[in-house]
Design an enzyme around this catalytic site. Structure first.
Site, PDB file in Angstrom:
ATOM      1  N   CYS A 130       0.810  -1.228   0.000  1.00  0.00           N
ATOM      2  CA  CYS A 130       0.000   0.000   0.000  1.00  0.00           C
ATOM      3  C   CYS A 130       0.843   1.278   0.000  1.00  0.00           C
ATOM      4  O   CYS A 130       0.593   2.207  -0.774  1.00  0.00           O
ATOM      5  CB  CYS A 130      -0.925  -0.002   1.214  1.00  0.00           C
ATOM      6  SG  CYS A 130      -0.104  -0.398   2.760  1.00  0.00           S
ATOM      7  N   HIS A 243      -2.583   6.540   5.013  1.00  0.00           N
ATOM      8  CA  HIS A 243      -1.149   6.683   5.291  1.00  0.00           C
ATOM      9  C   HIS A 243      -0.659   8.033   4.767  1.00  0.00           C
ATOM     10  O   HIS A 243      -1.181   8.552   3.765  1.00  0.00           O
ATOM     11  CB  HIS A 243      -0.349   5.598   4.566  1.00  0.00           C
ATOM     12  CG  HIS A 243      -0.522   4.212   5.094  1.00  0.00           C
ATOM     13  ND1 HIS A 243      -1.192   3.912   6.265  1.00  0.00           N
ATOM     14  CD2 HIS A 243      -0.072   3.014   4.604  1.00  0.00           C
ATOM     15  CE1 HIS A 243      -1.157   2.596   6.464  1.00  0.00           C
ATOM     16  NE2 HIS A 243      -0.495   2.031   5.461  1.00  0.00           N
TER      17      HIS A 243
HETATM   18  P1  NAP Z   1      -7.813  -8.196   8.148  1.00  0.00           P
HETATM   19  O1  NAP Z   1      -8.689  -7.025   8.358  1.00  0.00           O
HETATM   20  O2  NAP Z   1      -7.115  -8.776   9.325  1.00  0.00           O
HETATM   21  O3  NAP Z   1      -8.657  -9.337   7.400  1.00  0.00           O
HETATM   22  C1  NAP Z   1      -8.123 -10.624   7.157  1.00  0.00           C
HETATM   23  C2  NAP Z   1      -9.116 -11.458   6.357  1.00  0.00           C
HETATM   24  O4  NAP Z   1      -8.515 -12.714   6.068  1.00  0.00           O
HETATM   25  C3  NAP Z   1     -10.406 -11.742   7.105  1.00  0.00           C
HETATM   26  O5  NAP Z   1     -11.483 -11.789   6.185  1.00  0.00           O
HETATM   27  C4  NAP Z   1     -10.139 -13.149   7.669  1.00  0.00           C
HETATM   28  O6  NAP Z   1     -11.324 -13.895   7.874  1.00  0.00           O
HETATM   29  C5  NAP Z   1      -9.383 -13.749   6.515  1.00  0.00           C
HETATM   30  N1  NAP Z   1      -8.633 -14.920   6.972  1.00  0.00           N
HETATM   31  C6  NAP Z   1      -7.792 -15.017   8.024  1.00  0.00           C
HETATM   32  N2  NAP Z   1      -7.345 -16.281   8.152  1.00  0.00           N
HETATM   33  C7  NAP Z   1      -7.922 -17.004   7.171  1.00  0.00           C
HETATM   34  C8  NAP Z   1      -7.868 -18.370   6.775  1.00  0.00           C
HETATM   35  N3  NAP Z   1      -7.124 -19.269   7.438  1.00  0.00           N
HETATM   36  N4  NAP Z   1      -8.587 -18.759   5.711  1.00  0.00           N
HETATM   37  C9  NAP Z   1      -9.369 -17.869   5.036  1.00  0.00           C
HETATM   38  N5  NAP Z   1      -9.474 -16.568   5.364  1.00  0.00           N
HETATM   39  C10 NAP Z   1      -8.747 -16.135   6.409  1.00  0.00           C
HETATM   40  O7  NAP Z   1      -6.641  -7.881   7.111  1.00  0.00           O
HETATM   41  P2  NAP Z   1      -6.594  -6.748   5.955  1.00  0.00           P
HETATM   42  O8  NAP Z   1      -6.038  -5.513   6.521  1.00  0.00           O
HETATM   43  O9  NAP Z   1      -7.886  -6.729   5.213  1.00  0.00           O
HETATM   44  O10 NAP Z   1      -5.420  -7.331   5.037  1.00  0.00           O
HETATM   45  C11 NAP Z   1      -5.599  -8.424   4.167  1.00  0.00           C
HETATM   46  C12 NAP Z   1      -4.413  -8.534   3.228  1.00  0.00           C
HETATM   47  O11 NAP Z   1      -4.288  -7.329   2.480  1.00  0.00           O
HETATM   48  C13 NAP Z   1      -3.054  -8.726   3.934  1.00  0.00           C
HETATM   49  O12 NAP Z   1      -2.228  -9.523   3.122  1.00  0.00           O
HETATM   50  C14 NAP Z   1      -2.516  -7.325   3.997  1.00  0.00           C
HETATM   51  O13 NAP Z   1      -1.100  -7.294   4.073  1.00  0.00           O
HETATM   52  C15 NAP Z   1      -3.007  -6.764   2.681  1.00  0.00           C
HETATM   53  N6  NAP Z   1      -3.136  -5.314   2.666  1.00  0.00           N
HETATM   54  C16 NAP Z   1      -3.771  -4.661   3.676  1.00  0.00           C
HETATM   55  C17 NAP Z   1      -3.885  -3.289   3.618  1.00  0.00           C
HETATM   56  C18 NAP Z   1      -4.568  -2.497   4.684  1.00  0.00           C
HETATM   57  O14 NAP Z   1      -4.478  -1.264   4.627  1.00  0.00           O
HETATM   58  N7  NAP Z   1      -5.231  -3.095   5.655  1.00  0.00           N
HETATM   59  C19 NAP Z   1      -3.344  -2.588   2.549  1.00  0.00           C
HETATM   60  C20 NAP Z   1      -2.704  -3.291   1.531  1.00  0.00           C
HETATM   61  C21 NAP Z   1      -2.621  -4.652   1.599  1.00  0.00           C
HETATM   62  P3  NAP Z   1     -11.958 -14.133   9.337  1.00  0.00           P
HETATM   63  O15 NAP Z   1     -12.771 -12.893   9.597  1.00  0.00           O
HETATM   64  O16 NAP Z   1     -12.790 -15.347   9.141  1.00  0.00           O
HETATM   65  O17 NAP Z   1     -10.825 -14.322  10.296  1.00  0.00           O
END
Ligand code: NAP
Length: 338
Positions: A130, A243
Site C-alpha cells: 500500500c 497513510h
Molecule cells: P484483516 O482485516 O485482518 O482481514 C483478514 C481477512 O482474512 C479476514 O477476512 C479473515 O477472515 C481472513 N482470513 C484469516 N485467516 C484465514 C484463513 N485461514 N482462511 C481464510 N481466510 C482467512 O486484514 P486486511 O487488513 O484486510 O489485510 C488483508 C491482506 O491485504 C493482507 O495480506 C494485507 O497485508 C493486505 N493489505 C492490507 C492493507 C490495509 O491497509 N489493511 C493494505 C494493503 C494490503 P476471518 O474474519 O474469518 O478471520
C-alpha cells in the site's frame, strides 16, 4: 451483451475485503456472481451486498470451481495456500498480500504506472504494498519527465494498515487512556494510541524492516528500474485510516517545483492539495475514503540543488489495496485478458 464475471473475495470479512465489496458496487463491476470466503470463524456470517444478503463461506478447494476472478486479501500464507489452487481451477487471482509480488512470473501492477505488465500474467497478478502504491502514484509522473536518481521516504502509517482488528484496538486503547486505565496491546506489539513506533513488520538482515524493503524492491520492479536508489523509514502512527509520506527526490538536474506542481495537477489518481498561505496540505482525515492520493507541499530541497520535497496522504485500504485491485480487474476486462 457485455460479459459479466463470477467473482470470489478471499478475506471478505477483513478491512480490505469489506472495501472490495463496497467498490464492486460503487464502480458497477460487471458481476454475475459474488462469493464471500474467509476462515471458519466467519462461516455463516451474513453480509449485506446491495439489496442482497450474502453468506460467508469457509474457503476450501471447491470454492474456486466456476470462478473467473479471485480478489485475495486474507494475508500471505493464505494466498500461498489458495492462489495456486484458484489459478489452476481457471480463475485469475489478484492478490493483495506480499506472497507473490517479487516473483518474476507474477506481474506487480499499478494501473497508472505499468498497466502493460498485466498482459504477462499466468493466473496470478500481485497488488503492490500500500505505501509503495501511494508513493509511486506521485513519483512516477515526475520520473517520466526527468528520471529520479534517489528516493528518500519517511512514512506515517495508520492503524488500519494492520487490519480491521488493529484499528479497533487503537480505539479501545484511546478510550482506556482517557479513562486513566492501562491500554492493552494484543494485535499490535505496543500501545499505539497517543504513541507511535517503527513499523511492526519483521526486521531483515540489513536493519530495514520488511515494509521498508517492500518500498525499495517493489518500486524498482514497478518502475522497471532495478538499480533505482530508494530508502525508507516506516512508522506506525495513531491515525485510524490513510497513510502519509514525506518524500525527498533527487534528480540529475534541478526540478522546478512549479513544473512538478503542473505535472502532478494532471497526473492520474493524484489530487494536488496545497495552500501555502493557509498552511493547508494533505491530511489523512481528508484522504480517507477518497480514490485519489492527495499530494502537496511541493518545494525545493534547500540542502541539495537537484532535490525536491513533497508530502502525500492516501487511503491505503482503498487506493493502496482494494481500489488498485479492482482497477487491475477492470484493466484485464478492457484488454480481454480475463
Ligand atoms: P484483516 O482485516 O485482518 O482481514 C483478514 C481477512 O482474512 C479476514 O477476512 C479473515 O477472515 C481472513 N482470513 C484469516 N485467516 C484465514 C484463513 N485461514 N482462511 C481464510 N481466510 C482467512 O486484514 P486486511 O487488513 O484486510 O489485510 C488483508 C491482506 O491485504 C493482507 O495480506 C494485507 O497485508 C493486505 N493489505 C492490507 C492493507 C490495509 O491497509 N489493511 C493494505 C494493503 C494490503 P476471518 O474474519 O474469518 O478471520
Amino acid at each position: 451483451m457485455s460479459k459479466s464475471y463470477r467473482v470470489a473475495i478471499l478475506g471478505a470479512t477483513g478491512a480490505v475485503g469489506t472495501e472490495l465489496m463496497a467498490l464492486l458496487q460503487e464502480r458497477k463491476f460487471p458481476l454475475n456472481e459474488l462469493k464471500l470466503l474467509a476462515s471458519e470463524n466467519s462461516a455463516g456470517k451474513q453480509v449485506q451486498f446491495g439489496d442482497r444478503l450474502l453468506t460467508v463461506e469457509t474457503v476450501q478447494a471447491s470454492s474456486f470451481d466456476n470462478v473467473d476472478l479471485v480478489l485475495a486479501s486474507a494475508g500471505g500464507s493464505i494466498s500461498k495456500q489458495w492462489a495456486p489452487i484458484a489459478a489452476k481451477a481457471g480463475a485469475v487471482v489478484i492478490d493483495n498480500s506480499s506472497a507473490f509480488r517479487m516473483r518474476s512470473d507474477v506481474p506487480l501492477v499499478v494501473p497508472e504506472v505499468n498497466p502493460d505488465a498485466a498482459r504477462a500474467h499466468q493466473g496470478i497478478i500481485a497488488n503492490p504494498n500500500c505505501t509503495t502504491i501511494l508513493m509511486n502514484l506521485a513519483v512516477w509522473p515526475l520520473h517520466k519527465v526527468k528520471p529520479v536518481k534517489r528516493i528518500v521516504a519517511a512514512t506515517y502509517q495508520s492503524a488500519s494498515g494492520a487490519g480491521a482488528r488493529a484499528m479497533e484496538e487503537v480505539k479501545l486503547q484511546s478510550q482506556a487512556i482517557l479513562n486513566r486505565e492501562p491500554p492493552e496491546a494484543k494485535v499490535l506489539p505496543y500501545p499505539l494510541a497517543f504513541n507511535l513506533f517503527l513499523h511492526n513488520s519483521p526486521m531483515t538482515a540489513n536493519s530495514y524492516c520488511e515494509e521498508e524493503m517492500k518500498m525499495v524492491n517493489e518500486t524498482r520492479k514497478i518502475f522497471n528500474e532495478p538499480e533505482l536508489r530508494v530508502t525508507a523509514t516506516c512508522v506506525r502512527v495513531p491515525v485510524l485510516r490513510a497513510h502519509s509520506e514525506a518524500i525527498n527526490l533527487e534528480f540529475d538536474t534541478p526540478f522546478d517545483p512549479e513544473s512538478a506542481r503542473q505535472i502532478l495537477s494532471q497526473a492520474p489518481g493524484v489530487k494536488l492539495v496545497e495552500d501555502f498561505t493557509q498552511n493547508y496540505f494533505p491530511m489523512p482525515i481528508e484522504a480517507s475514503g477518497k480514490d485519489e492520493v492527495l499530494v502537496g507541499r511541493i518545494r525545493q530541497d534547500i540542502s541539495h540543488p537537484n532535490g525536491l520535497d513533497l508530502w502525500l496522504c492516501g487511503d491505503q485500504i482503498r487506493k493502496g489495496a482494494a481500489l488498485n485491485a479492482i482497477q487491475i480487474a477492470e484493466l484485464l476486462i478492457e484488454q480481454n485478458l480475463i
